[in-house]
Design a protein around this motif. Structure first.
Motif, PDB file in Angstrom:
ATOM      1  N   VAL A  20      -3.077 -26.118  -7.177  1.00 34.11           N
ATOM      2  CA  VAL A  20      -3.232 -25.072  -8.180  1.00 34.11           C
ATOM      3  C   VAL A  20      -3.889 -23.853  -7.536  1.00 34.11           C
ATOM      4  O   VAL A  20      -4.759 -23.988  -6.669  1.00 34.11           O
ATOM      5  CB  VAL A  20      -4.054 -25.585  -9.389  1.00 34.11           C
ATOM      6  CG1 VAL A  20      -5.475 -25.925  -9.006  1.00 34.11           C
ATOM      7  CG2 VAL A  20      -4.055 -24.593 -10.524  1.00 34.11           C
ATOM      8  N   ARG A  21      -3.454 -22.667  -7.939  1.00 37.84           N
ATOM      9  CA  ARG A  21      -4.050 -21.421  -7.444  1.00 37.84           C
ATOM     10  C   ARG A  21      -5.201 -21.058  -8.371  1.00 37.84           C
ATOM     11  O   ARG A  21      -5.061 -21.055  -9.591  1.00 37.84           O
ATOM     12  CB  ARG A  21      -3.000 -20.311  -7.452  1.00 37.84           C
ATOM     13  CG  ARG A  21      -3.467 -19.028  -6.796  1.00 37.84           C
ATOM     14  CD  ARG A  21      -2.363 -17.992  -6.747  1.00 37.84           C
ATOM     15  NE  ARG A  21      -1.928 -17.583  -8.072  1.00 37.84           N
ATOM     16  CZ  ARG A  21      -2.510 -16.635  -8.810  1.00 37.84           C
ATOM     17  NH1 ARG A  21      -3.542 -15.987  -8.333  1.00 37.84           N
ATOM     18  NH2 ARG A  21      -2.045 -16.324  -9.997  1.00 37.84           N
ATOM     19  N   VAL A  22      -6.366 -20.775  -7.790  1.00 39.31           N
ATOM     20  CA  VAL A  22      -7.566 -20.460  -8.573  1.00 39.31           C
ATOM     21  C   VAL A  22      -8.020 -19.049  -8.221  1.00 39.31           C
ATOM     22  O   VAL A  22      -8.703 -18.846  -7.211  1.00 39.31           O
ATOM     23  CB  VAL A  22      -8.680 -21.491  -8.302  1.00 39.31           C
ATOM     24  CG1 VAL A  22      -9.894 -21.214  -9.181  1.00 39.31           C
ATOM     25  CG2 VAL A  22      -8.183 -22.911  -8.529  1.00 39.31           C
ATOM     26  N   PRO A  23      -7.651 -18.065  -9.053  1.00 37.90           N
ATOM     27  CA  PRO A  23      -8.034 -16.674  -8.773  1.00 37.90           C
ATOM     28  C   PRO A  23      -9.547 -16.481  -8.642  1.00 37.90           C
ATOM     29  O   PRO A  23     -10.009 -15.698  -7.812  1.00 37.90           O
ATOM     30  CB  PRO A  23      -7.494 -15.904  -9.978  1.00 37.90           C
ATOM     31  CG  PRO A  23      -6.388 -16.758 -10.502  1.00 37.90           C
ATOM     32  CD  PRO A  23      -6.822 -18.171 -10.240  1.00 37.90           C
ATOM     33  N   GLU A  24     -10.317 -17.196  -9.438  1.00 39.23           N
ATOM     34  CA  GLU A  24     -11.772 -17.065  -9.425  1.00 39.23           C
ATOM     35  C   GLU A  24     -12.386 -17.458  -8.081  1.00 39.23           C
ATOM     36  O   GLU A  24     -13.479 -17.007  -7.732  1.00 39.23           O
ATOM     37  CB  GLU A  24     -12.354 -17.944 -10.540  1.00 39.23           C
ATOM     38  CG  GLU A  24     -13.838 -17.832 -10.680  1.00 39.23           C
ATOM     39  CD  GLU A  24     -14.338 -18.552 -11.887  1.00 39.23           C
ATOM     40  OE1 GLU A  24     -14.577 -17.877 -12.898  1.00 39.23           O
ATOM     41  OE2 GLU A  24     -14.474 -19.791 -11.831  1.00 39.23           O
ATOM     42  N   LEU A  25     -11.678 -18.263  -7.319  1.00 40.20           N
ATOM     43  CA  LEU A  25     -12.173 -18.694  -6.013  1.00 40.20           C
ATOM     44  C   LEU A  25     -11.511 -17.918  -4.882  1.00 40.20           C
ATOM     45  O   LEU A  25     -11.218 -18.456  -3.823  1.00 40.20           O
ATOM     46  CB  LEU A  25     -11.938 -20.201  -5.835  1.00 40.20           C
ATOM     47  CG  LEU A  25     -12.622 -21.107  -6.857  1.00 40.20           C
ATOM     48  CD1 LEU A  25     -12.269 -22.564  -6.595  1.00 40.20           C
ATOM     49  CD2 LEU A  25     -14.128 -20.894  -6.856  1.00 40.20           C
ATOM     50  N   GLY A  26     -11.256 -16.656  -5.113  1.00 34.86           N
ATOM     51  CA  GLY A  26     -10.661 -15.809  -4.096  1.00 34.86           C
ATOM     52  C   GLY A  26      -9.164 -16.006  -3.989  1.00 34.86           C
ATOM     53  O   GLY A  26      -8.591 -15.845  -2.923  1.00 34.86           O
ATOM     54  N   ASP A  27      -8.550 -16.389  -5.100  1.00 35.53           N
ATOM     55  CA  ASP A  27      -7.102 -16.570  -5.186  1.00 35.53           C
ATOM     56  C   ASP A  27      -6.604 -17.649  -4.223  1.00 35.53           C
ATOM     57  O   ASP A  27      -5.499 -17.578  -3.696  1.00 35.53           O
ATOM     58  CB  ASP A  27      -6.384 -15.247  -4.929  1.00 35.53           C
ATOM     59  CG  ASP A  27      -5.057 -15.168  -5.669  1.00 35.53           C
ATOM     60  OD1 ASP A  27      -4.935 -15.809  -6.721  1.00 35.53           O
ATOM     61  OD2 ASP A  27      -4.158 -14.471  -5.184  1.00 35.53           O
ATOM     62  N   ARG A  28      -7.425 -18.661  -4.006  1.00 35.17           N
ATOM     63  CA  ARG A  28      -7.040 -19.717  -3.076  1.00 35.17           C
ATOM     64  C   ARG A  28      -6.315 -20.846  -3.789  1.00 35.17           C
ATOM     65  O   ARG A  28      -6.424 -21.018  -4.998  1.00 35.17           O
ATOM     66  CB  ARG A  28      -8.246 -20.250  -2.326  1.00 35.17           C
ATOM     67  CG  ARG A  28      -9.258 -20.962  -3.214  1.00 35.17           C
ATOM     68  CD  ARG A  28     -10.370 -21.565  -2.420  1.00 35.17           C
ATOM     69  NE  ARG A  28      -9.889 -22.784  -1.802  1.00 35.17           N
ATOM     70  CZ  ARG A  28     -10.670 -23.700  -1.281  1.00 35.17           C
ATOM     71  NH1 ARG A  28     -11.969 -23.536  -1.279  1.00 35.17           N
ATOM     72  NH2 ARG A  28     -10.162 -24.788  -0.742  1.00 35.17           N
ATOM     73  N   THR A  29      -5.599 -21.630  -3.031  1.00 34.53           N
ATOM     74  CA  THR A  29      -4.913 -22.800  -3.553  1.00 34.53           C
ATOM     75  C   THR A  29      -5.798 -24.018  -3.325  1.00 34.53           C
ATOM     76  O   THR A  29      -6.293 -24.238  -2.216  1.00 34.53           O
ATOM     77  CB  THR A  29      -3.555 -22.996  -2.857  1.00 34.53           C
ATOM     78  OG1 THR A  29      -2.755 -21.835  -3.124  1.00 34.53           O
ATOM     79  CG2 THR A  29      -2.837 -24.219  -3.376  1.00 34.53           C
ATOM     80  N   VAL A  30      -6.001 -24.799  -4.376  1.00 35.25           N
ATOM     81  CA  VAL A  30      -6.811 -26.014  -4.304  1.00 35.25           C
ATOM     82  C   VAL A  30      -5.865 -27.202  -4.401  1.00 35.25           C
ATOM     83  O   VAL A  30      -5.035 -27.285  -5.306  1.00 35.25           O
ATOM     84  CB  VAL A  30      -7.861 -26.043  -5.429  1.00 35.25           C
ATOM     85  CG1 VAL A  30      -8.687 -27.318  -5.363  1.00 35.25           C
ATOM     86  CG2 VAL A  30      -8.770 -24.820  -5.357  1.00 35.25           C
ATOM     87  N   GLU A  31      -5.993 -28.109  -3.462  1.00 39.64           N
ATOM     88  CA  GLU A  31      -5.131 -29.290  -3.386  1.00 39.64           C
ATOM     89  C   GLU A  31      -5.698 -30.433  -4.235  1.00 39.64           C
ATOM     90  O   GLU A  31      -6.910 -30.494  -4.470  1.00 39.64           O
ATOM     91  CB  GLU A  31      -5.025 -29.763  -1.926  1.00 39.64           C
ATOM     92  CG  GLU A  31      -4.439 -28.737  -0.983  1.00 39.64           C
ATOM     93  CD  GLU A  31      -2.963 -28.503  -1.204  1.00 39.64           C
ATOM     94  OE1 GLU A  31      -2.264 -29.430  -1.642  1.00 39.64           O
ATOM     95  OE2 GLU A  31      -2.505 -27.369  -0.936  1.00 39.64           O
TER      96      GLU A  31
END
Length: 69
Positions: free
Chosen positions: A12-23
């Motif tokens: 999932v892409r999390v914009p709040e975390l610098g637009d990173r993808t979390v596995e």
């Protein structure tokens, strides 16, 4: 900072975390003030390490109040 684990089935892409993808099954650090916003979604996130401020508040809330009688 608090830590949460992503337990969803797909990245999932999390914009709040610098637009990173979390596995799936990845543990990430989140701002303490946003911790509740993650763990209120139990199908997607689980708590790993609560914010230090929240722990202090919970400890204070558990202290019984003395009453005079």
């Amino acid at each position: 900072m608090a830590r949460v684990r992503f337990i969803g089935p797909e990245p999932v892409r999390v914009p709040e975390l610098g637009d990173r993808t979390v596995e799936p099954d990845e543990v990430v650090k989140v701002p303490d003030e946003r911790f509740d916003g993650y763990v209120c979604q139990p199908a997607a996130w689980e708590a790993v390490e609560e914010p230090k401020a929240a722990t202090a508040k919970k400890t204070a809330a558990k202290t019984p109040q003395k009453t005079e009688g």
